[in-house]
Design an enzyme around this catalytic site. Structure first.
Site, PDB file in Angstrom:
ATOM      1  N   GLU A 108       0.818  -1.208   0.000  1.00  0.00           N
ATOM      2  CA  GLU A 108       0.000   0.000   0.000  1.00  0.00           C
ATOM      3  C   GLU A 108       0.859   1.268   0.000  1.00  0.00           C
ATOM      4  O   GLU A 108       1.806   1.394   0.787  1.00  0.00           O
ATOM      5  CB  GLU A 108      -0.939  -0.011   1.214  1.00  0.00           C
ATOM      6  CG  GLU A 108      -1.844   1.204   1.329  1.00  0.00           C
ATOM      7  CD  GLU A 108      -2.723   1.432   0.099  1.00  0.00           C
ATOM      8  OE1 GLU A 108      -3.241   0.454  -0.450  1.00  0.00           O
ATOM      9  OE2 GLU A 108      -2.871   2.607  -0.304  1.00  0.00           O
ATOM     10  N   THR A 159      -6.187   2.664  -5.261  1.00  0.00           N
ATOM     11  CA  THR A 159      -6.019   1.214  -5.156  1.00  0.00           C
ATOM     12  C   THR A 159      -6.863   0.478  -6.198  1.00  0.00           C
ATOM     13  O   THR A 159      -6.397  -0.474  -6.832  1.00  0.00           O
ATOM     14  CB  THR A 159      -6.420   0.710  -3.758  1.00  0.00           C
ATOM     15  OG1 THR A 159      -5.536   1.278  -2.799  1.00  0.00           O
ATOM     16  CG2 THR A 159      -6.319  -0.804  -3.659  1.00  0.00           C
ATOM     17  N   HIS A 170      -0.904   3.558   4.879  1.00  0.00           N
ATOM     18  CA  HIS A 170      -1.862   4.388   4.146  1.00  0.00           C
ATOM     19  C   HIS A 170      -1.926   5.764   4.787  1.00  0.00           C
ATOM     20  O   HIS A 170      -1.857   5.884   6.004  1.00  0.00           O
ATOM     21  CB  HIS A 170      -3.244   3.720   4.172  1.00  0.00           C
ATOM     22  CG  HIS A 170      -4.228   4.308   3.209  1.00  0.00           C
ATOM     23  ND1 HIS A 170      -4.791   5.553   3.372  1.00  0.00           N
ATOM     24  CD2 HIS A 170      -4.734   3.817   2.040  1.00  0.00           C
ATOM     25  CE1 HIS A 170      -5.600   5.801   2.357  1.00  0.00           C
ATOM     26  NE2 HIS A 170      -5.588   4.770   1.535  1.00  0.00           N
ATOM     27  N   ASP A 182       1.189   0.285  -5.028  1.00  0.00           N
ATOM     28  CA  ASP A 182       0.013   0.623  -5.840  1.00  0.00           C
ATOM     29  C   ASP A 182       0.002   2.059  -6.346  1.00  0.00           C
ATOM     30  O   ASP A 182      -0.470   2.336  -7.435  1.00  0.00           O
ATOM     31  CB  ASP A 182      -1.301   0.280  -5.124  1.00  0.00           C
ATOM     32  CG  ASP A 182      -1.540   1.072  -3.853  1.00  0.00           C
ATOM     33  OD1 ASP A 182      -0.566   1.602  -3.273  1.00  0.00           O
ATOM     34  OD2 ASP A 182      -2.710   1.142  -3.419  1.00  0.00           O
ATOM     35  N   HIS A 183       0.515   3.001  -5.541  1.00  0.00           N
ATOM     36  CA  HIS A 183       0.532   4.405  -5.961  1.00  0.00           C
ATOM     37  C   HIS A 183       1.382   5.196  -4.988  1.00  0.00           C
ATOM     38  O   HIS A 183       1.874   4.650  -4.001  1.00  0.00           O
ATOM     39  CB  HIS A 183      -0.888   4.984  -6.031  1.00  0.00           C
ATOM     40  CG  HIS A 183      -1.718   4.703  -4.810  1.00  0.00           C
ATOM     41  ND1 HIS A 183      -1.529   5.350  -3.610  1.00  0.00           N
ATOM     42  CD2 HIS A 183      -2.703   3.803  -4.597  1.00  0.00           C
ATOM     43  CE1 HIS A 183      -2.385   4.881  -2.725  1.00  0.00           C
ATOM     44  NE2 HIS A 183      -3.100   3.923  -3.292  1.00  0.00           N
TER      45      HIS A 183
HETATM   46  C1  GP9 Z   1      -9.180   0.338   1.299  1.00  0.00           C
HETATM   47  C2  GP9 Z   1      -7.822   0.419   0.712  1.00  0.00           C
HETATM   48  C3  GP9 Z   1      -7.390   1.837   0.439  1.00  0.00           C
HETATM   49  O1  GP9 Z   1      -9.780  -0.899   1.317  1.00  0.00           O
HETATM   50  O2  GP9 Z   1      -7.608  -0.459  -0.306  1.00  0.00           O
HETATM   51  O3  GP9 Z   1      -7.619   2.306  -0.836  1.00  0.00           O
HETATM   52  P1  GP9 Z   1      -6.917   3.643  -1.381  1.00  0.00           P
HETATM   53  O4  GP9 Z   1      -7.371   4.782  -0.500  1.00  0.00           O
HETATM   54  O5  GP9 Z   1      -5.438   3.457  -1.287  1.00  0.00           O
HETATM   55  O6  GP9 Z   1      -7.377   3.772  -2.771  1.00  0.00           O
HETATM   56 MN    MN Z   2      -3.933   2.285  -2.149  1.00  0.00          MN
END
Ligand code: GP9
Ligand code: MN
Length: 689
Positions: A261, A305, A421, A480-481
């Site tokens: 993440e 995500t 996150h 992912d980003h």
């Molecule tokens: C929530 C998680 C976060 O289930 O996958 O998503 P994001 O905010 O990174 O798009």
């Molecule tokens: Mn994400």
């Protein structure tokens, strides 16, 4: 006092009085349902205030319609509106109990109907207390029948009725602006149905869902086979020959897709306070059996995500607005990695410690063919087990092991971590590296949560090693980003040591890790420019699976591949040029292309054009649901109704599989669990035996 009593009596026996009482009762019962029947996760005084107020505007607007009508009819109409909205509430209470999500028009209309997936049938789901939501209607009727409340047959002045509607709309506007100040992009970014209900209420959610459903459906109605032909021609014209040396070398192996993440490439080999921030990932990155890519970019848009998942498993871009998993995940036809692998004998499973409704995963994963979706309810919970969007990574990965060991092999398992996150919060007991000192609060915790994520991955890899799973598995890891958005340039300048960190640097820092690790793989650091859109074609080649699908990415290992990497907003990076907005830079120096020669102009225009064409072709596929017209040879389209992620159903299915297909790690271990080999230092589990 007497005067007050008189006035109250007059109001009580007027149409307006009846309206007010109906609104108050409806508000009260909705609030009761919010608190007792749903888990909306309101936090802080602002969110609680919004939650408490949000039933009022739509109730005023809807019930207010009856005020325009004369005589007794007005009362009947109001009661009918009350009954219908109550039934919507009631239906959602039942659906939510089973799915932790709200009903959508697509689900109600869909052939893979809701009832298909109800394990116990409606009767088994209903609880007596659910009927409480109808109580107020009965009370209102009784009050009228017994004449405790008199029916007022006079017509309400049109002016007053209109004023009430205006008041309702104004309240809705207030609710919306309060919601937006707390959660920007609420309606456009389409996170989670829970969010819409939490902020705007259940009735506003119904309107929102209805409008969205119709917009999306209209685009699909107009799409034809001809549109697919255009896309197909484009894709075929851009197909490259995948790398033959790597073809099929991972055939038949288990696959772990590990979602790191918000993890940016710069964290690899990064040191803070004399300490390596991510030692386990660094080690894997440099391992001789790991193919690591150091010019790999995230290409997500608003869907974050969800966009990453869409690209990784479909090689389709996310949409310019919102998350395609939400708008199209339930209804579109896909030819996604899980289903492709299912058809090659794989068991497929997604793991995530958040609620299943987020990014509409609960519905989208069925369209993608995931056999299992282990979400929040499958894992243990306890005090301080969660932070931000869900279960902390160490607990999540440890708890996933018990299910992984039961998956018939070969399997494809996607593990989505979440602790690293924004806004990078972690409790003291889990902090094992000091925060950075940029002075930017939402940046300084980043190394701490990344360090924590790295430790969690380290523990997980150790378990794979102890159980021997690492011997017959491929590990695919990706960020992912970005973790730190373009709004924190001064802080990023401090972290990276780049003076005057600017938009060009921000584009370069969209690099995220991408690693493929497998015993015996000829590894090394590959400098090709690529991105998330390229993962699926790369993986299919490694697995030796014929790729005749509609995909917009290219094998990262192919020779002479195009190295133009598109960002969702039309910007791009490549080994030569980078585009941000209307400015072009030399990628190697970061200098602006100030006076392009005619040749350069042509080249830059060509690059821009191919990026926008690629994006719009991909959008056509999603918006027009074009894959419903595409029938790749050897591929059988799945039926959504074959999938069911209800916990008791899935666990029974998994148990049965131990007998019918005894190839899982546990089955091969004589049915004995290997979860005991998992070691974690998660402080929350200290007393856990
Ligand atoms: C929530 C998680 C976060 O289930 O996958 O998503 P994001 O905010 O990174 O798009
Ligand atoms: Mn994400």
């Amino acid at each position: 006092m007497k005067q007050f009593g008189e006035r109250f009596k007059r109001l009580w026996n007027s149409k307006l009085g009846f309206f007010l009482l109906a609104v108050i009762l409806f508000w009260a019962k909705t609030l009761w349902a919010y608190l007792n029947k749903f888990t909306l996760g309101s936090q802080g005084s602002m969110q609680h205030l919004i939650l408490a107020l949000n039933p009022i505007p739509t109730t005023v607007i809807l019930f207010g319609v009856a005020l325009f009508i004369k005589g007794r009819k007005s009362y009947v109409i109001m009661l009918i509106i009350d009954f219908l909205t109550t039934t919507w509430l009631f239906a959602n209470i039942l659906y939510y109990r089973e799915f932790s999500d709200f009903l959508t028009f697509n689900l109600i209309r869909g052939t893979s109907s809701v009832s298909n997936n109800l394990n116990k049938g409606i009767a088994g789901i209903i609880q007596p207390s659910d009927f409480i939501v109808y109580l107020d209607i009965i009370v209102l009727i009784v009050l009228l029948i017994t004449h405790v409340m008199k029916i007022d047959v006079r017509a309400l002045k049109l002016r007053y009725a209109a004023m009430i509607e205006v008041l309702g709309v104004a309240l809705l506007g207030l609710d919306l602006s309060m919601s937006y100040s707390d959660r920007s992009g609420l309606l456009t970014r389409t996170f989670d149905n829970n969010y819409i209900v939490k902020y705007l209420g259940l009735n506003a959610y119904a309107v929102y869902d209805g409008v969205k459903t119709e917009q999306v459906a209209a685009a699909k109605r107009n799409a034809t086979k001809q549109d697919l032909q255009e896309v197909e021609n484009y894709v075929n014209a851009h197909r490259e020959t995948p790398n033959v040396q790597y073809r099929g070398i991972a055939k038949g192996k288990n696959i772990f897709i590990i979602h790191l993440e918000s993890f940016q490439q710069f964290l690899i080999d990064y040191k803070w306070d004399g300490q390596e921030v991510t030692p386990n990932l660094d080690k894997l990155y440099h391992d001789k059996n790991t193919l690591s890519f150091d010019n790999f970019f995230n290409q997500v848009g608003q869907g974050k995500t969800a966009d990453a998942e869409m690209m990784l498993e479909n090689s389709l871009f996310g949409l310019p607005e919102g998350a395609a998993m939400v708008t199209d995940g339930t209804t579109n036809t896909f030819q996604a990695a899980p289903e492709i692998l299912d058809e090659h004998g794989y068991t497929t499973a997604a793991f995530h410690g958040d609620v299943p409704s987020f990014w509409n995963r609960d519905n989208t994963y069925k369209s993608w063919g995931y056999d299992y979706f282990f979400s929040k309810g499958y894992f243990q919970n306890g005090k301080d087990f969660d932070v931000g969007y869900g279960l902390k990574d160490k607990i999540f990965l440890k708890d996933s092991a018990q299910y992984i060991q039961q998956l018939p092999q070969p399997f494809y398992a996607k593990l989505i971590t979440v602790t690293n996150h924004y806004p990078y919060l972690l409790d003291k007991q889990n902090q094992t590296i000091p925060p950075t000192n940029t002075g930017d609060n939402t940046v300084d915790g980043y190394v701490q949560t990344a360090h924590y994520l790295d430790q969690a991955i380290g523990e997980f890899l150790q378990w794979l090693h102890e159980t021997g799973l690492d011997k017959n598995s491929v590990l695919v890891l990706y960020g992912d980003h970005y973790g730190i958005s373009g709004n924190h340039d001064p802080a990023m300048a401090k972290l990276t040591g780049i003076k005057g960190y600017n938009a060009f640097d921000n584009a370069q820092y969209q690099r995220v890790p991408f690693m493929i690790h497998m015993d015996g793989l000829k590894g090394g650091i590959d400098h090709t420019y690529g991105g998330e859109i390229d993962v699926l074609p790369t993986l299919l080649n490694l697995l030796g699976i014929k790729n005749n699908f509609i995909e917009f990415g290219h094998d990262l290992l192919a020779k002479d591949r195009s190295q133009l990497v598109a960002f969702r907003n039309g910007d791009f990076v490549s080994p030569t040029y980078t585009k941000v907005g209307s400015t072009y830079y030399y990628t190697q120096t970061g200098k602006v292309v100030a006076h392009p020669t005619p040749d350069q102009k042509r080249e830059l225009a060509k690059m821009s054009k191919s990026v926008t064409t690629e994006l719009s072709m991909s959008d056509k596929v999603l918006n027009g649901d074009l894959l419903r017209f595409y029938h790749p040879a050897g591929f059988k389209q799945l039926k959504r109704s074959d999938f069911n992620y209800q916990k008791d159903y899935a666990l029974k299915k998994l148990k049965r599989a131990q007998k019918t297909d005894p190839t899982s790690l546990m089955a091969k271990n004589g049915g004995k669990s290997l979860a005991g080999l998992y070691h974690t230092d998660a402080p929350e589990l200290k007393n856990d035996k």
